[in-house]
Motif scaffolding. Structure first.
Motif, PDB file in Angstrom:
ATOM      1  N   ASP A 171       0.826  -1.215   0.000  1.00 20.99           N
ATOM      2  CA  ASP A 171       0.000   0.000   0.000  1.00 20.99           C
ATOM      3  C   ASP A 171       0.855   1.257   0.000  1.00 20.99           C
ATOM      4  O   ASP A 171       0.583   2.217  -0.742  1.00 20.99           O
ATOM      5  CB  ASP A 171      -0.918   0.007   1.220  1.00 20.99           C
ATOM      6  CG  ASP A 171      -2.000  -1.069   1.154  1.00 20.99           C
ATOM      7  OD1 ASP A 171      -2.134  -1.709   0.094  1.00 20.99           O
ATOM      8  OD2 ASP A 171      -2.683  -1.275   2.166  1.00 20.99           O
ATOM      9  N   ILE A 172       1.895   1.271   0.834  1.00 13.97           N
ATOM     10  CA  ILE A 172       2.768   2.448   0.904  1.00 13.97           C
ATOM     11  C   ILE A 172       3.536   2.610  -0.397  1.00 13.97           C
ATOM     12  O   ILE A 172       3.677   3.718  -0.923  1.00 13.97           O
ATOM     13  CB  ILE A 172       3.735   2.324   2.097  1.00 13.97           C
ATOM     14  CG1 ILE A 172       2.952   2.357   3.412  1.00 13.97           C
ATOM     15  CG2 ILE A 172       4.769   3.449   2.079  1.00 13.97           C
ATOM     16  CD1 ILE A 172       3.774   1.983   4.635  1.00 13.97           C
ATOM     17  N   GLY A 173       4.039   1.490  -0.942  1.00 19.30           N
ATOM     18  CA  GLY A 173       4.822   1.568  -2.171  1.00 19.30           C
ATOM     19  C   GLY A 173       4.011   2.007  -3.369  1.00 19.30           C
ATOM     20  O   GLY A 173       4.477   2.793  -4.196  1.00 19.30           O
ATOM     21  N   VAL A 174       2.766   1.513  -3.474  1.00 17.40           N
ATOM     22  CA  VAL A 174       1.966   1.804  -4.654  1.00 17.40           C
ATOM     23  C   VAL A 174       1.262   3.156  -4.580  1.00 17.40           C
ATOM     24  O   VAL A 174       0.896   3.734  -5.614  1.00 17.40           O
ATOM     25  CB  VAL A 174       0.930   0.667  -4.868  1.00 17.40           C
ATOM     26  CG1 VAL A 174      -0.316   0.865  -4.010  1.00 17.40           C
ATOM     27  CG2 VAL A 174       0.565   0.518  -6.328  1.00 17.40           C
ATOM     28  N   ALA A 175       1.080   3.682  -3.365  1.00 13.36           N
ATOM     29  CA  ALA A 175       0.323   4.926  -3.195  1.00 13.36           C
ATOM     30  C   ALA A 175       0.999   6.103  -3.891  1.00 13.36           C
ATOM     31  O   ALA A 175       0.324   6.942  -4.495  1.00 13.36           O
ATOM     32  CB  ALA A 175       0.140   5.230  -1.712  1.00 13.36           C
ATOM     33  N   GLY A 176       2.328   6.183  -3.801  1.00 14.80           N
ATOM     34  CA  GLY A 176       3.042   7.297  -4.419  1.00 14.80           C
ATOM     35  C   GLY A 176       2.877   7.328  -5.928  1.00 14.80           C
ATOM     36  O   GLY A 176       2.453   8.355  -6.495  1.00 14.80           O
ATOM     37  N   PRO A 177       3.211   6.235  -6.633  1.00 16.60           N
ATOM     38  CA  PRO A 177       3.041   6.246  -8.089  1.00 16.60           C
ATOM     39  C   PRO A 177       1.608   6.504  -8.545  1.00 16.60           C
ATOM     40  O   PRO A 177       1.390   7.251  -9.505  1.00 16.60           O
ATOM     41  CB  PRO A 177       3.504   4.839  -8.487  1.00 16.60           C
ATOM     42  CG  PRO A 177       4.465   4.444  -7.431  1.00 16.60           C
ATOM     43  CD  PRO A 177       3.925   5.038  -6.170  1.00 16.60           C
ATOM     44  N   LEU A 178       0.621   5.900  -7.868  1.00 18.31           N
ATOM     45  CA  LEU A 178      -0.767   6.113  -8.294  1.00 18.31           C
ATOM     46  C   LEU A 178      -1.206   7.557  -8.067  1.00 18.31           C
ATOM     47  O   LEU A 178      -1.863   8.157  -8.918  1.00 18.31           O
ATOM     48  CB  LEU A 178      -1.698   5.145  -7.561  1.00 18.31           C
ATOM     49  CG  LEU A 178      -1.595   3.678  -7.975  1.00 18.31           C
ATOM     50  CD1 LEU A 178      -2.579   2.822  -7.186  1.00 18.31           C
ATOM     51  CD2 LEU A 178      -1.840   3.512  -9.474  1.00 18.31           C
ATOM     52  N   ALA A 179      -0.851   8.119  -6.910  1.00 21.74           N
ATOM     53  CA  ALA A 179      -1.187   9.526  -6.657  1.00 21.74           C
ATOM     54  C   ALA A 179      -0.456  10.432  -7.640  1.00 21.74           C
ATOM     55  O   ALA A 179      -1.039  11.378  -8.185  1.00 21.74           O
ATOM     56  CB  ALA A 179      -0.819   9.893  -5.221  1.00 21.74           C
TER      57      ALA A 179
END
Length: 366
Positions: free
Chosen positions: A183-191
């Motif tokens: 969740d932490i890793g994917v949140a940055g790229p998606l945002a």
């Protein structure tokens, strides 16, 4: 010899005995509680096994080797921000100035001749910093959600074409689970991708700028499929028949977002792609990581042979960087429970979107 009992609330040495044999416990004002002893497992497994006991009591733990002996260091966790984060604020202000200066060059202005040109470049600075900030605060928000201690973003100013090398946050905690890591890793790229699409959509609707000299006239940008698709949906263009016309500099913010997203999704070291891939495939991440430098060096070789060397040095440089990054290791979560189908689907979608941010020749000076 210090006492061999732990401060109230922390695990006693006997609790750790099957993983780490403690022969001394010490407390310092800077490092917290230090357990000196010998590990009974691989060093990376020691932290994974003992971290849950410390985490329940509000501590994070690291394993160090100092002057020939192993030390488990337990430091109190803090999810809040203590006082004014002056380093973060200072770096953000300096990066604002450096991106304003870089933006003035994209507008074809000279700050030396007209100091007000610096302020006129605010749309460029806002687009670049906005995309970077949204990306990093995506990580930060999910870190807080999973109660993982993380810093506020550190912006990195540099006097280059963009005025920045991006931004980072520091995670100073044990990762509780694969789900949290994902969740932490994917949140940055998606945002960041969402911000990239919005900034690009705004930028292509703004009028192009006419630049007849300076560094901006010598830069040729390659636009990835994501940006081309946004422009097409908006019925706008990214290139012009007149070589003096360049897309509005706000579009550069979208280009930065796409380029940063692709680089961050490379599955090596501590990059976002490594966190996502580690959460998805577990220890098989090591095999994935080895393929990245090979692919980048292969791309550099192809460009050198068939494209006149354009952007070959860029990808060769990143090939070297990924070799270095791969030596830092990846985050090992405490709980290795595999991800569910929904998260796997989101991970696959994120990697596909990352691929849409790739362009073989992203930037060339002509």
């Amino acid at each position: 010899m210090a006492e061999q009992s732990s401060p109230t609330g922390l695990p006693d040495p006997e609790t750790l005995a099957d993983t780490f044999v403690v022969y001394e416990v010490d407390t310092t004002p800077t490092d917290g509680v230090r357990y000196y002893g010998e590990p009974l497992a691989e060093t990376d497994q020691v932290v994974q096994r003992v971290a849950p006991w410390f985490r329940k009591q509000g501590y994070r733990v690291t394993l160090r080797r100092e002057t020939g002996e192993y030390v488990l260091v337990a430091t109190e966790r803090s999810l809040g921000v203590d006082g004014i984060p002056w380093v973060n604020v200072t770096l953000a202000l300096v990066t604002l100035l450096s991106t304003l200066f870089a933006g003035s060059r994209w507008y074809g202005s000279s700050v030396t001749a007209d100091p007000m040109a610096l302020l006129a470049a605010w749309p460029f600075a806002a687009s670049v910093l906005g995309v970077l900030a949204v990306h990093e605060f995506g990580h930060y928000a999910l870190s807080r959600h999973h109660e993982v201690q993380a810093s506020l973003p550190y912006f990195i100013p540099i006097p280059n074409l963009l005025g920045t090398l991006g931004a980072v946050i520091r995670m100073r905690d044990n990762m509780p689970s694969r789900r949290a890591l994902f969740d932490i890793g994917v949140a940055g790229p998606l945002a960041g991708l969402a911000a990239t699409v919005v900034v690009t959509a705004i930028g292509v609707t703004l009028p192009p700028v006419e630049v007849t000299g300076g560094i901006a006239a010598r830069v040729e940008l390659g636009y990835p499929l994501l940006l081309q698709g946004v422009a097409a949906l908006m019925g706008e263009q990214l290139t012009y028949a007149d070589p003096a016309l360049l897309p509005n500099p706000v579009v550069i913010g979208g280009w930065v977002g796409a380029f940063v997203t692709f680089l961050n999704l490379l599955p090596v070291g501590q990059l976002d792609g490594a966190h996502v891939s580690r959460a998805l495939v577990g220890d098989r991440m090591r095999l994935v990581q080895r393929a990245v430098p090979v692919a980048l060096f292969g791309l550099a070789g192809y460009l050198y042979v068939f494209e006149g060397g354009r952007a070959a040095a860029l990808w060769a440089f990143w090939g070297v960087l990924t070799l270095v990054f791969s030596q830092t290791g990846t985050v090992a979560p405490i709980d290795e429970t595999p991800l569910g189908a929904k998260r796997k689907a989101v991970g696959f979608l994120t990697l596909v979107l990352g691929a849409l941010c790739f362009v073989p020749i992203p930037l060339v000076l002509v």
